[in-house]
Write an enzyme that holds these catalytic residues in place. Structure first.
Site, PDB file in Angstrom:
ATOM      1  N   PHE A 140       0.855  -1.187   0.000  1.00  0.00           N
ATOM      2  CA  PHE A 140       0.000   0.000   0.000  1.00  0.00           C
ATOM      3  C   PHE A 140       0.890   1.235   0.000  1.00  0.00           C
ATOM      4  CE2 PHE A 140      -2.399   3.444   1.944  1.00  0.00           C
ATOM      5  CZ  PHE A 140      -3.560   3.407   1.186  1.00  0.00           C
ATOM      6  N   ASP A 225       9.220   2.429   1.408  1.00  0.00           N
ATOM      7  CA  ASP A 225       8.067   3.149   1.936  1.00  0.00           C
ATOM      8  C   ASP A 225       7.980   2.840   3.422  1.00  0.00           C
ATOM      9  OD1 ASP A 225       5.622   3.994   2.842  1.00  0.00           O
ATOM     10  OD2 ASP A 225       4.498   3.312   1.082  1.00  0.00           O
ATOM     11  N   LYS A 254       2.846   9.496   8.494  1.00  0.00           N
ATOM     12  CA  LYS A 254       2.177   8.961   9.684  1.00  0.00           C
ATOM     13  C   LYS A 254       2.853   9.445  10.995  1.00  0.00           C
ATOM     14  CE  LYS A 254      -0.735   5.358   7.919  1.00  0.00           C
ATOM     15  NZ  LYS A 254      -0.456   4.676   6.667  1.00  0.00           N
TER      16      LYS A 254
HETATM   17  C1  LIG Z   1      -0.707   5.020   5.258  1.00  0.00           C
HETATM   18  C2  LIG Z   1       0.302   4.635   4.257  1.00  0.00           C
HETATM   19  C3  LIG Z   1       0.494   5.395   3.095  1.00  0.00           C
HETATM   20  C4  LIG Z   1      -0.384   6.571   2.728  1.00  0.00           C
HETATM   21  O1  LIG Z   1      -0.246   7.628   3.613  1.00  0.00           O
HETATM   22  P1  LIG Z   1      -1.354   8.797   3.599  1.00  0.00           P
HETATM   23  O2  LIG Z   1      -0.848   9.773   4.606  1.00  0.00           O
HETATM   24  O3  LIG Z   1      -2.652   8.168   3.946  1.00  0.00           O
HETATM   25  O4  LIG Z   1      -1.361   9.349   2.224  1.00  0.00           O
HETATM   26  C5  LIG Z   1       1.509   5.027   2.239  1.00  0.00           C
HETATM   27  N1  LIG Z   1       2.289   3.965   2.497  1.00  0.00           N
HETATM   28  C6  LIG Z   1       2.132   3.217   3.606  1.00  0.00           C
HETATM   29  C7  LIG Z   1       3.053   2.071   3.848  1.00  0.00           C
HETATM   30  C8  LIG Z   1       1.127   3.514   4.519  1.00  0.00           C
HETATM   31  O5  LIG Z   1       0.951   2.750   5.592  1.00  0.00           O
END
Ligand SMILES: *Cc1c(COP(=O)(O)O)cnc(C)c1O
Length: 410
Positions: A140, A225, A254
């Site tokens: 994700f 990521d 986050k």
């Molecule tokens: C939550 C998340 C995102 C997206 O972040 P947003 O602030 O919601 O755009 C991207 N990558 C990972 C691994 C995430 O957990």
């Protein structure tokens, strides 16, 4: 007098892409939340791995209030002191030499993917066709059209086509699939060190190492990521630090702001050079309020005792979950690292994570899910042990309630 705000208002005025419960929290303190009716909850959801220092942490409150007295926003027409100080700290504490600020995880990833394309364009040339991004099923990366397409859950793209091209998805942790796919056309391999939304699945060390080697052999960039795994979540400032390899680009969001929206893309000076003047940008990126709060987050997390406590609390929660499972036999696996934990529901509870969350909420406990079969826990990194114990007592009651009702069709 205006009518009271309630969950019914949500259905009237909010676009229906979310499905919150009836509970509306109005106040938080540490790892506890209170709703409109004064009911108290233990918060193991932590704003989806965002509230890394809990609610109303004094250092964050102070940073926000002090910056609010000075200047809120300037845009990138100017730079500002908190943005510079934070970038200095982030580059001191990580492999990175330069920082690009965004406002969310998706935007940090959008910047990373665009930079990888641009870097290949600059170095291999427009005729090289070196634009392919390799990513993994279950991953994700956010909800912009580019990031959702790089993400490995096809259902999130459905109805939004046509999507950007040049993106290949492979099974996570499959070394031979990766060996076959990486080529001189690859500009980047993108991975989460632990699949977060995808079910709390850690990368095998050998898989991550092979990804690093293959990127080096093919002049491709390795993008980590760390939007969910970063900011101390796994018991190190960033998860790559425990893995013996270093990415070329790292994205963070986050927990980085502890609840204030901020994202960052970290990279080396050489790679950053492909984002020359005017090539990318955002109005709010590096906002002084966000950077001041984030600096307080990073300075608080830069503490070996705090990181050791994260690993200890992780073990405590895992032990408690195993003990609960001896009584209830609801989980088939308990996994994760630091305070990014997942409990896989056993076969007879498949698809019922939402019910567990509801049952827990009724007992005063906030949990998350990671897909329909995994209970996800991302509490504050400084949650008191007593709150962990109380949370597990409440979870015990919640599981009892659920089991006495029996499985229902989901
Ligand atoms: C939550 C998340 C995102 C997206 O972040 P947003 O602030 O919601 O755009 C991207 N990558 C990972 C691994 C995430 O957990």
């Amino acid at each position: 007098m205006s009518k009271p705000i309630s969950r019914a208002t949500f259905d009237q005025v909010i676009v229906p892409c979310y499905m919150p419960p009836d509970v509306i929290p109005v106040r938080g303190e540490g790892s506890r939340l209170w709703d409109q009716h004064g009911r108290e909850y233990i918060d193991l959801a932590g704003g989806i791995a965002v509230n890394c220092l809990g609610h109303r942490h004094p250092a964050l409150m102070q940073a926000l209030q002090e910056q609010a007295e000075r200047v809120w926003h300037l845009s990138n027409v100017f730079t500002n002191e908190p943005a510079l100080e934070l970038a200095e700290r982030l580059t001191e504490l990580t492999f990175a030499e330069q920082v690009f600020y965004a406002n969310s995880g998706a935007e940090a990833n959008e910047a990373a993917f665009k930079l990888a394309r641009k870097y290949a364009f600059d170095h291999a040339g427009p005729e090289s066709g070196k634009h392919e991004i390799i990513s993994f099923y279950g991953s994700f990366h956010g909800r912009t059209l580019f990031t959702v397409t790089v993400g490995g859950q096809a259902k999130y793209c459905q109805g939004f086509e046509p999507v950007p091209g040049g993106i290949t998805h492979l099974p996570y942790n499959d070394i031979s699939a990766l060996e076959q796919a990486v080529s001189d056309k690859t500009c980047a391999v993108v991975m989460e060190p632990i699949l977060g939304e995808g079910g709390i699945i850690p990368a095998d060390p050998a898989f991550a190492e092979r990804a690093r080697q293959l990127c080096d052999e093919h002049d491709a960039l390795l993008i980590f990521d760390e939007v969910q795994t970063g900011a101390g979540r796994t018991g190190s400032l960033y998860a790559y630090m425990e893995m013996g390899i270093t990415p070329d680009i790292l994205t963070s969001a986050k927990g980085l702001g502890g609840g204030f929206p901020i994202g960052a893309m970290l990279t080396t000076r050489k790679i950053a050079a492909s984002f020359g003047f005017g090539s990318h940008g955002t109005t709010y990126g590096g906002n002084p309020l966000g950077c001041a709060v984030s600096l307080a987050v990073i300075n608080t997390l830069d503490d070996t005792r705090l990181m050791a406590a994260v690993r200890r609390k992780s073990q405590l929660i895992q032990n408690e979950l195993h003990a609960l499972n001896l009584r209830h036999a609801v989980f088939s696996d308990i996994r994760g690292r630091g305070l990014l934990l997942g409990a896989q529901l056993a076969h007879h509870w498949t698809g019922q994570a939402r019910r567990v969350l509801e049952s827990a909420r009724n007992q005063g406990l906030m949990l998350l899910m990671a897909g329909p079969d995994v209970i996800r826990l991302t509490p504050s990194l400084v949650i008191p042990d007593a709150d962990i114990q109380e949370a597990m007592t409440r979870l015990d009651r919640a599981l009892n309630d659920m089991i006495s009702e029996g499985p229902v069709d989901s």
